[in-house]
Design an enzyme around this catalytic site. Structure first.
Site, PDB file in Angstrom:
ATOM      1  CG  ASN A 268       1.390   0.745  14.740  1.00  0.00           C
ATOM      2  OD1 ASN A 268       0.920   1.127  15.594  1.00  0.00           O
ATOM      3  ND2 ASN A 268       2.132   1.365  14.188  1.00  0.00           N
ATOM      4  CB  CYS A 269       0.297  -5.714  11.579  1.00  0.00           C
ATOM      5  SG  CYS A 269      -0.953  -7.302  10.989  1.00  0.00           S
ATOM      6  CG  ASP A 270      -5.349  -3.378  11.197  1.00  0.00           C
ATOM      7  OD1 ASP A 270      -5.828  -2.212  12.619  1.00  0.00           O
ATOM      8  OD2 ASP A 270      -6.323  -2.897  10.369  1.00  0.00           O
TER       9      ASP A 270
ATOM     10  CG  MET B 189       0.641  -8.417  14.462  1.00  0.00           C
ATOM     11  SD  MET B 189       1.644  -9.334  15.131  1.00  0.00           S
ATOM     12  CE  MET B 189       2.273  -9.443  16.750  1.00  0.00           C
ATOM     13  CE  LYS B 190      -2.762  -0.997  16.303  1.00  0.00           C
ATOM     14  NZ  LYS B 190      -3.631  -0.218  15.112  1.00  0.00           N
TER      15      LYS B 190
END
Length: 119
Positions: free
Chosen positions: A10-12, A14-15
């Protein structure tokens, strides 16, 4: 070449990295080290390859909330112990391209370092 993307689902950042890889046709497997953990020997190898200073996410909330005594006198052994105990302290993402590591996400670095499928 096998690509493995390590990070937290859920890390931004990572997205953004996953979206970049997907939009450029780069196949990869995903390893969530928050849920799956990270092997001590793998983290040590990463540290040997890129340096523990590169791997340690000092900007993240988890690191900032540490007691000052944990932040003082950081060395490789202490940093690796912190990252193993709390994998969210590992900078994200770590893209393993069959032994070559790309740590963090910047589109221009991915464009230069990651083989992109043409057409």
């Amino acid at each position: 070449m096998t690509n493995t993307l390590y990070g937290i689902k859920n890390c931004d950042t990572m997205k953004k990295a996953r979206a970049w890889l997907d939009s450029h046709g780069v196949a990869y497997s995903f390893h969530d080290y928050k849920t799956e953990g990270i092997a001590k020997d793998k983290l040590k190898k990463w540290s040997d390859d890129v340096g523990w200073e590169t791997l340690l996410n000092r900007a993240g909330t988890t690191f900032r909330k540490l007691p000052e005594s944990d932040k003082e006198g950081l060395n490789e052994r202490k940093a690796l112990a912190l990252m193993l105990a709390q994998p969210s302290m590992i900078k994200r993402p770590v893209l393993d391209r069959g032994g070559k590591l790309v740590v963090g996400f910047k589109p221009e670095v991915y464009a230069r370092e990651v083989a992109v499928r043409k057409g």
